[in-house]
Design an enzyme around this catalytic site. Structure first.
Site, PDB file in Angstrom:
ATOM      1  CE  LYS A  13      -2.690   0.763   3.625  1.00 47.71           C
ATOM      2  NZ  LYS A  13      -2.473   2.147   4.091  1.00 47.71           N
ATOM      3  NE  ARG A  88      -6.659   2.255  12.694  1.00 51.11           N
ATOM      4  CZ  ARG A  88      -5.862   1.230  12.451  1.00 51.11           C
ATOM      5  NH1 ARG A  88      -5.383   1.029  11.252  1.00 51.11           N
ATOM      6  NH2 ARG A  88      -5.533   0.403  13.408  1.00 51.11           N
ATOM      7  NE  ARG A 127      14.400  -6.196  10.081  1.00 48.00           N
ATOM      8  CZ  ARG A 127      15.162  -5.120  10.030  1.00 48.00           C
ATOM      9  NH1 ARG A 127      15.230  -4.405   8.928  1.00 48.00           N
ATOM     10  NH2 ARG A 127      15.826  -4.737  11.090  1.00 48.00           N
ATOM     11  NE  ARG A 160      13.542  -6.151  14.192  1.00 46.99           N
ATOM     12  CZ  ARG A 160      12.934  -5.002  13.967  1.00 46.99           C
ATOM     13  NH1 ARG A 160      13.312  -3.920  14.596  1.00 46.99           N
ATOM     14  NH2 ARG A 160      11.934  -4.912  13.117  1.00 46.99           N
ATOM     15  NE  ARG A 171       2.549  -5.832  11.332  1.00 43.00           N
ATOM     16  CZ  ARG A 171       3.444  -5.378  10.453  1.00 43.00           C
ATOM     17  NH1 ARG A 171       4.601  -5.993  10.315  1.00 43.00           N
ATOM     18  NH2 ARG A 171       3.188  -4.314   9.722  1.00 43.00           N
TER      19      ARG A 171
END
Ligand SMILES: [Zn+2]
Length: 228
Positions: A13, A88, A127, A160, A171
């Site tokens: 996005k 939202r 990552r 991480r 998420r």
């Protein structure tokens, strides 16, 4: 044309929003930018926003709505605009529609960037880093020569907490919980339209798909039912 751009984390996005702005010649507005802009002005509202954010609190809806309403009344919005990642909640959506009606805009077209969950989870958890030298790898775009090991010193790579598959799942779940009611709201006739685009392709391809959808919509714009 009033566009609301939505998409889950990792969908691209952030690339699409400036592309739409530049190619369609309409401003791209995000509530984050509005808050930052107000804070930079150091107005009374700006200072209040700073103190709320410093305390880790949410900026109240009325304040965001006020800033958004003022922004939408600016001259560069007269031919339409894109709002990125807002509303939202259904309350915010309903208030946005009232604002649009007041400013004589058509009902919004919500563009949702669809990418399969598995692909998103792969991107969001790609990552890895070397705990010894700090080198960063991305297993999709910049993988180490030998799987799981640092190119520079051979250490075992680690992740991480924010980059793990578990966090990625969380998420995406959070995104759906927030977004699904807003999507449902905009599928009601006269309230808006929801267009799903395949965002699992290059940014230019995504843009072309959005453009075609908008052109089709412009031939048959939906009037806000509130105004009848
Ligand atoms: Zn290393």
């Amino acid at each position: 044309m009033v566009l609301l751009l939505f998409g889950p984390p990792g969908c691209g996005k952030g690339t699409q929003s400036p592309l739409l702005r530049d190619k369609l010649g309409i401003p791209a507005i995000s509530t984050g930018d509005l808050l930052r802009r107000e804070s930079e002005k150091q107005s009374d509202t700006g200072r209040l926003i700073d103190s709320l954010l410093a305390e880790g609190r949410l900026v109240p809806d009325e304040m965001v709505n006020g800033l958004l309403e003022a922004r939408l009344a600016e001259a560069d919005c007269s031919k339409g605009f894109l709002i990125d990642g807002y509303p939202r909640t259904v309350q915010q959506a309903s208030h946005l529609n009232q604002m649009l009606e007041g400013l004589n805009f058509p009902a919004p077209v919500l563009i949702h960037m669809d990418v399969p969950d598995l692909v998103l989870i792969g991107r969001l958890s790609a990552r890895w880093g070397c705990p010894k030298c700090g080198a960063i790898y991305n297993i999709l775009s910049k993988p180490p020569a030998e799987s799981g090991l640092c190119d520079l010193d051979g250490s075992m790579l680690t992740q991480r907490k924010d980059d793990t598959v578990h966090t990625a799942h969380r998420r995406l779940e959070a995104y759906k919980q927030i977004t699904d009611p807003v999507l449902s709201f905009y599928t009601f006739p006269g309230v808006g339209q929801v267009i799903h685009v395949n965002a699992q392709q290059q940014p230019d391809g995504v843009f072309e798909e959005i453009k075609l959808a908008i052109e089709a919509e412009l031939l048959a714009p939906v009037r806000l039912r509130l105004s009848s």
